[in-house]
Motif scaffolding. Structure first.
Motif, PDB file in Angstrom:
ATOM      1  N   PRO A  82       0.834  -1.213   0.000  1.00 33.13           N
ATOM      2  CA  PRO A  82       0.000   0.000   0.000  1.00 33.13           C
ATOM      3  C   PRO A  82       0.863   1.256   0.000  1.00 33.13           C
ATOM      4  CG  PRO A  82      -0.028  -1.055   2.162  1.00 33.13           C
ATOM      5  CD  PRO A  82       0.720  -1.973   1.247  1.00 33.13           C
ATOM      6  N   PRO A  83       0.336   2.386  -0.525  1.00 29.30           N
ATOM      7  CA  PRO A  83       1.127   3.621  -0.512  1.00 29.30           C
ATOM      8  C   PRO A  83       1.300   4.143   0.916  1.00 29.30           C
ATOM      9  CG  PRO A  83      -1.108   4.062  -1.275  1.00 29.30           C
ATOM     10  CD  PRO A  83      -0.994   2.578  -1.108  1.00 29.30           C
ATOM     11  N   PRO A  84       2.362   4.902   1.156  1.00 30.17           N
ATOM     12  CA  PRO A  84       2.550   5.469   2.501  1.00 30.17           C
ATOM     13  C   PRO A  84       1.484   6.525   2.783  1.00 30.17           C
ATOM     14  CG  PRO A  84       4.487   5.852   1.091  1.00 30.17           C
ATOM     15  CD  PRO A  84       3.407   5.320   0.219  1.00 30.17           C
ATOM     16  N   PRO A  85       1.257   6.858   4.069  1.00 28.92           N
ATOM     17  CA  PRO A  85       0.269   7.884   4.414  1.00 28.92           C
ATOM     18  C   PRO A  85       0.709   9.256   3.923  1.00 28.92           C
ATOM     19  CG  PRO A  85       1.559   7.256   6.344  1.00 28.92           C
ATOM     20  CD  PRO A  85       1.954   6.320   5.241  1.00 28.92           C
ATOM     21  N   ALA A  86      -0.251  10.084   3.513  1.00 30.30           N
ATOM     22  CA  ALA A  86       0.068  11.435   3.028  1.00 30.30           C
ATOM     23  C   ALA A  86       0.073  12.424   4.200  1.00 30.30           C
ATOM     24  CB  ALA A  86      -0.961  11.863   1.995  1.00 30.30           C
ATOM     25  N   PRO A  87       0.952  13.427   4.134  1.00 27.31           N
ATOM     26  CA  PRO A  87       1.024  14.405   5.231  1.00 27.31           C
ATOM     27  C   PRO A  87      -0.149  15.389   5.170  1.00 27.31           C
ATOM     28  CG  PRO A  87       2.515  15.023   3.471  1.00 27.31           C
ATOM     29  CD  PRO A  87       1.895  13.708   3.062  1.00 27.31           C
ATOM     30  N   ALA A  88      -0.580  15.852   6.329  1.00 31.80           N
ATOM     31  CA  ALA A  88      -1.693  16.801   6.360  1.00 31.80           C
ATOM     32  C   ALA A  88      -1.209  18.242   6.299  1.00 31.80           C
ATOM     33  CB  ALA A  88      -2.499  16.577   7.632  1.00 31.80           C
ATOM     34  N   ASP A  89      -0.001  18.485   6.783  1.00 34.05           N
ATOM     35  CA  ASP A  89       0.418  19.877   6.992  1.00 34.05           C
ATOM     36  C   ASP A  89       1.704  20.244   6.254  1.00 34.05           C
ATOM     37  OD1 ASP A  89       2.066  18.234   8.433  1.00 34.05           O
ATOM     38  OD2 ASP A  89       2.153  19.501  10.209  1.00 34.05           O
ATOM     39  N   ALA A  90       2.085  19.438   5.253  1.00 41.51           N
ATOM     40  CA  ALA A  90       3.394  19.647   4.624  1.00 41.51           C
ATOM     41  C   ALA A  90       3.531  21.021   3.981  1.00 41.51           C
ATOM     42  CB  ALA A  90       3.654  18.565   3.579  1.00 41.51           C
ATOM     43  N   VAL A  91       2.446  21.543   3.421  1.00 42.59           N
ATOM     44  CA  VAL A  91       2.556  22.822   2.698  1.00 42.59           C
ATOM     45  C   VAL A  91       2.904  23.982   3.622  1.00 42.59           C
ATOM     46  CG1 VAL A  91       1.128  22.331   0.682  1.00 42.59           C
ATOM     47  CG2 VAL A  91       0.027  23.005   2.834  1.00 42.59           C
ATOM     48  N   THR A  92       2.634  23.839   4.921  1.00 38.81           N
ATOM     49  CA  THR A  92       2.894  24.950   5.843  1.00 38.81           C
ATOM     50  C   THR A  92       4.274  24.852   6.490  1.00 38.81           C
ATOM     51  OG1 THR A  92       1.952  23.735   7.690  1.00 38.81           O
ATOM     52  CG2 THR A  92       0.440  25.091   6.411  1.00 38.81           C
ATOM     53  N   LEU A  93       5.045  23.833   6.148  1.00 37.32           N
ATOM     54  CA  LEU A  93       6.348  23.655   6.807  1.00 37.32           C
ATOM     55  C   LEU A  93       7.372  24.664   6.285  1.00 37.32           C
ATOM     56  CD1 LEU A  93       6.721  19.763   6.726  1.00 37.32           C
ATOM     57  CD2 LEU A  93       6.216  21.199   8.704  1.00 37.32           C
ATOM     58  N   PRO A  94       8.239  25.164   7.168  1.00 32.56           N
ATOM     59  CA  PRO A  94       9.345  25.993   6.683  1.00 32.56           C
ATOM     60  C   PRO A  94      10.308  25.141   5.869  1.00 32.56           C
ATOM     61  CG  PRO A  94       9.662  25.451   8.998  1.00 32.56           C
ATOM     62  CD  PRO A  94       8.307  24.902   8.604  1.00 32.56           C
ATOM     63  N   ALA A  95      11.024  25.757   4.932  1.00 34.16           N
ATOM     64  CA  ALA A  95      11.932  24.992   4.074  1.00 34.16           C
ATOM     65  C   ALA A  95      13.096  24.414   4.869  1.00 34.16           C
ATOM     66  CB  ALA A  95      12.457  25.884   2.948  1.00 34.16           C
ATOM     67  N   GLU A  96      13.503  25.137   5.924  1.00 35.69           N
ATOM     68  CA  GLU A  96      14.656  24.651   6.687  1.00 35.69           C
ATOM     69  C   GLU A  96      14.433  24.873   8.170  1.00 35.69           C
ATOM     70  OE1 GLU A  96      18.091  26.808   5.227  1.00 35.69           O
ATOM     71  OE2 GLU A  96      17.327  28.728   5.941  1.00 35.69           O
ATOM     72  N   VAL A  97      15.183  24.133   8.977  1.00 38.37           N
ATOM     73  CA  VAL A  97      15.122  24.290  10.437  1.00 38.37           C
ATOM     74  C   VAL A  97      16.487  24.760  10.924  1.00 38.37           C
ATOM     75  CG1 VAL A  97      13.343  22.516  10.694  1.00 38.37           C
ATOM     76  CG2 VAL A  97      15.765  21.871  10.910  1.00 38.37           C
ATOM     77  N   PHE A  98      16.496  25.435  12.072  1.00 37.99           N
ATOM     78  CA  PHE A  98      17.741  25.939  12.647  1.00 37.99           C
ATOM     79  C   PHE A  98      18.200  25.009  13.753  1.00 37.99           C
ATOM     80  CE2 PHE A  98      19.852  28.676  15.909  1.00 37.99           C
ATOM     81  CZ  PHE A  98      20.996  28.966  15.178  1.00 37.99           C
ATOM     82  N   VAL A  99      19.459  24.652  13.734  1.00 34.39           N
ATOM     83  CA  VAL A  99      20.028  23.834  14.809  1.00 34.39           C
ATOM     84  C   VAL A  99      21.110  24.670  15.497  1.00 34.39           C
ATOM     85  CG1 VAL A  99      21.186  21.661  15.388  1.00 34.39           C
ATOM     86  CG2 VAL A  99      19.546  21.725  13.502  1.00 34.39           C
ATOM     87  N   PRO A 100      20.863  25.050  16.766  1.00 31.26           N
ATOM     88  CA  PRO A 100      21.820  25.923  17.467  1.00 31.26           C
ATOM     89  C   PRO A 100      23.188  25.264  17.622  1.00 31.26           C
ATOM     90  CG  PRO A 100      19.774  25.638  18.733  1.00 31.26           C
ATOM     91  CD  PRO A 100      19.727  24.659  17.610  1.00 31.26           C
ATOM     92  N   GLY A 101      24.227  26.077  17.705  1.00 27.59           N
ATOM     93  CA  GLY A 101      25.578  25.554  17.877  1.00 27.59           C
ATOM     94  C   GLY A 101      25.815  25.054  19.294  1.00 27.59           C
ATOM     95  N   GLY A 102      26.874  24.253  19.446  1.00 28.33           N
ATOM     96  CA  GLY A 102      27.252  23.763  20.772  1.00 28.33           C
ATOM     97  C   GLY A 102      27.478  22.267  20.766  1.00 28.33           C
ATOM     98  N   PRO A 103      27.911  21.758  21.919  1.00 29.42           N
ATOM     99  CA  PRO A 103      28.243  20.332  21.990  1.00 29.42           C
ATOM    100  C   PRO A 103      27.002  19.440  22.062  1.00 29.42           C
ATOM    101  CG  PRO A 103      28.619  21.388  24.116  1.00 29.42           C
ATOM    102  CD  PRO A 103      28.195  22.475  23.166  1.00 29.42           C
ATOM    103  N   PHE A 104      27.134  18.221  21.588  1.00 28.39           N
ATOM    104  CA  PHE A 104      26.094  17.190  21.776  1.00 28.39           C
ATOM    105  C   PHE A 104      26.786  15.837  21.822  1.00 28.39           C
ATOM    106  CE2 PHE A 104      24.924  14.416  18.126  1.00 28.39           C
ATOM    107  CZ  PHE A 104      25.929  14.785  17.263  1.00 28.39           C
ATOM    108  N   THR A 105      26.043  14.836  22.328  1.00 32.01           N
ATOM    109  CA  THR A 105      26.595  13.489  22.420  1.00 32.01           C
ATOM    110  C   THR A 105      26.268  12.710  21.159  1.00 32.01           C
ATOM    111  OG1 THR A 105      26.365  13.524  24.813  1.00 32.01           O
ATOM    112  CG2 THR A 105      26.639  11.364  23.776  1.00 32.01           C
ATOM    113  N   MET A 106      27.323  12.278  20.466  1.00 31.92           N
ATOM    114  CA  MET A 106      27.198  11.528  19.215  1.00 31.92           C
ATOM    115  C   MET A 106      27.565  10.072  19.478  1.00 31.92           C
ATOM    116  SD  MET A 106      29.107  12.537  15.671  1.00 31.92           S
ATOM    117  CE  MET A 106      28.695  11.779  14.107  1.00 31.92           C
TER     118      MET A 106
END
Ligand SMILES: [Fe+2]
Length: 437
Positions: free
Chosen positions: A161-185
């Motif tokens: 079967p096809p995957p589910p379609a998104p309801a709100d995709a058209v309102t999404l921003p093109a990009e997201v911001f990820v703040p700088g700093g350390p993280f655990t990888m």
């Protein structure tokens, strides 16, 4: 139930889910199809069938159980390091019926062994590691076999079967911001994580922006229409040389019929504009990003966007939190045979707001496949160590073709930058620091 019983049940479930998928992928075609080589890039399906059984025998029956080998004489035939895929059809391989019988015999003995195993005392059995490794291994071959199906020429045999379609995709921003700093990888605690995901370590990542979703067919078609494949400015020197030599003009399985058509498991249909692009090499992904005025994310950027929660400062197991993948949060496990439209799976979004980091399409990163600080090879060098170096690029996040058991926020895949038969797409990034420069 004791903790041992719970673990035993989970292992039995994962092993049988893997075998169900293997059985499906190798019974929808006839015996002639199983022994045929559909592409020099791939093994005949019957090789994968006996190889998964042979690895299961080696690691579980012999290493964990200390049992005598069933068929030691066939070990070299199914050693992936002895014979390249292109040569495997010339080997005296087990016939399909023999391969199935061997797999069945091994699995029966493994289920007996599982009843007796205590999950502590040796590194191979701690937390059920070797059993988890074998379930992941079979599922990884189920993904490889799905790629063979995609390369196979002939009437379509797979459907989903096809995957589910998104309801709100058209309102999404093109990009997201990820703040700088350390993280655990990476991880030191995930029991079934493989050696290359270990150990957990802190990485300082400068601030950056990341595409909210993978790059779509429509966006990629714009790159083609703008002459992206004919302009060496967008390509690395190696990428341009490869583009010329291989005659690349579009993603693998695309063809021009007055519009772009994509062949998916034997069915040719016009591309779906808002679906993530699939079957592009690292070179093509990298060229697209440069054309778009952006770049591929590094592996550390990808993992930070996928796992880091700036509220708690912790790295989660997955973008959505710590619980294992469900059908509501990610397109995994070959439930659907294509990626979901860009912007799907709002419940699977990361704290950064990025979507579909897990599932849908593997995502090329700009990073070479290298060991983390403190890496030790386990349980054998050929798992990861022999592949470390600049010739392989890292892919992250898994695809619709990947089982949940073989996919984590820390999971690392790697391949050559020319590879296109894998279920790979990408998203792009840009450094935030450029704005203030
Ligand atoms: Fe393998």
């Amino acid at each position: 139930m004791t903790d041992n019983d719970t673990l035993r049940e989970r292992i039995a479930g994962e092993l049988s889910a893997a075998r169900d998928r293997t059985t499906y992928l190798t019974t929808v075609v006839d015996e002639a199809d199983l022994v045929r080589q559909h592409s020099p890039l791939m093994s005949p399906l019957v090789w994968d069938l006996a190889h998964v059984a042979n690895q299961e025998e080696l690691w579980l029956l012999r290493e964990v159980g200390g049992l005598t080998p069933i068929h030691p004489e066939i070990d070299p035939l199914y050693d992936a390091f002895e014979h390249p895929r292109s040569k495997r059809p010339t080997l005296p391989l087990l016939a399909p019926g023999e391969a199935r019988g061997y797999g069945h015999e091994v699995r029966g003995r493994v289920m007996d062994l599982l009843e007796k195993t205590r999950f502590n005392g040796t590194r191979l059995t701690d937390g059920g590691f070797a059993f988890g490794m074998i379930a992941q291994h079979e599922q990884q071959h189920d993904e490889t076999m799905l790629a063979t199906h995609q390369l196979r020429v002939g009437p379509a045999v797979l459907s989903a079967p096809p995957p589910p379609a998104p309801a709100d995709a058209v309102t999404l921003p093109a990009e997201v911001f990820v703040p700088g700093g350390p993280f655990t990888m990476g991880t030191s605690t995930e029991p079934w994580a493989l050696d290359n995901e270990r150990p957990a370590h802190v990485v300082d990542v400068p601030p950056f922006y990341l595409d909210t979703t993978p790059v779509t067919n429509a966006a990629y078609a714009a790159f083609i229409a703008d002459g992206g494949y004919d302009d060496p400015r967008w390509w690395t020197a190696d990428g341009w040389a490869h583009r010329q030599r291989a005659g690349l003009e579009a993603p693998l399985f695309w063809r021009w019929e007055g519009e772009w058509v994509r062949v998916s498991f034997g069915v040719a249909l016009p591309i779906i504009p808002n679906e993530p692009v699939l079957h592009v090499s690292w070179y093509e992904a990298d060229a697209y990003a440069r054309w778009a005025g952006r770049r591929l994310p590094t592996e550390a950027e990808w993992e930070k966007a996928a796992r880091h929660d700036p509220v708690t400062g912790r790295s989660q197991r997955y973008p959505w939190g710590d619980f294992d993948p469900t059908p509501e949060v990610a397109n995994l496990g070959q439930r659907h045979l294509r990626p979901a439209l860009a912007g799907s799976y709002p419940l699977g979004a990361a704290p950064s707001g990025a979507r579909q980091l897990i599932g849908d399409v593997w995502e090329w990163t700009s990073s070479d496949f290298l060991p983390y600080p403190g890496f030790t090879a386990w349980p054998y060098k050929e798992y990861s160590e022999v592949f470390f170096g600049p010739e392989y690029k890292v892919l992250r996040g898994g695809a619709f073709s990947v089982s949940p058991v073989a996919c984590r926020g820390t999971f690392r895949n790697w391949d050559y930058p020319i590879r296109r038969q894998i279920f790979a797409g990408f998203r792009t990034a840009r450094s935030a620091s450029l704005e203030t420069a």
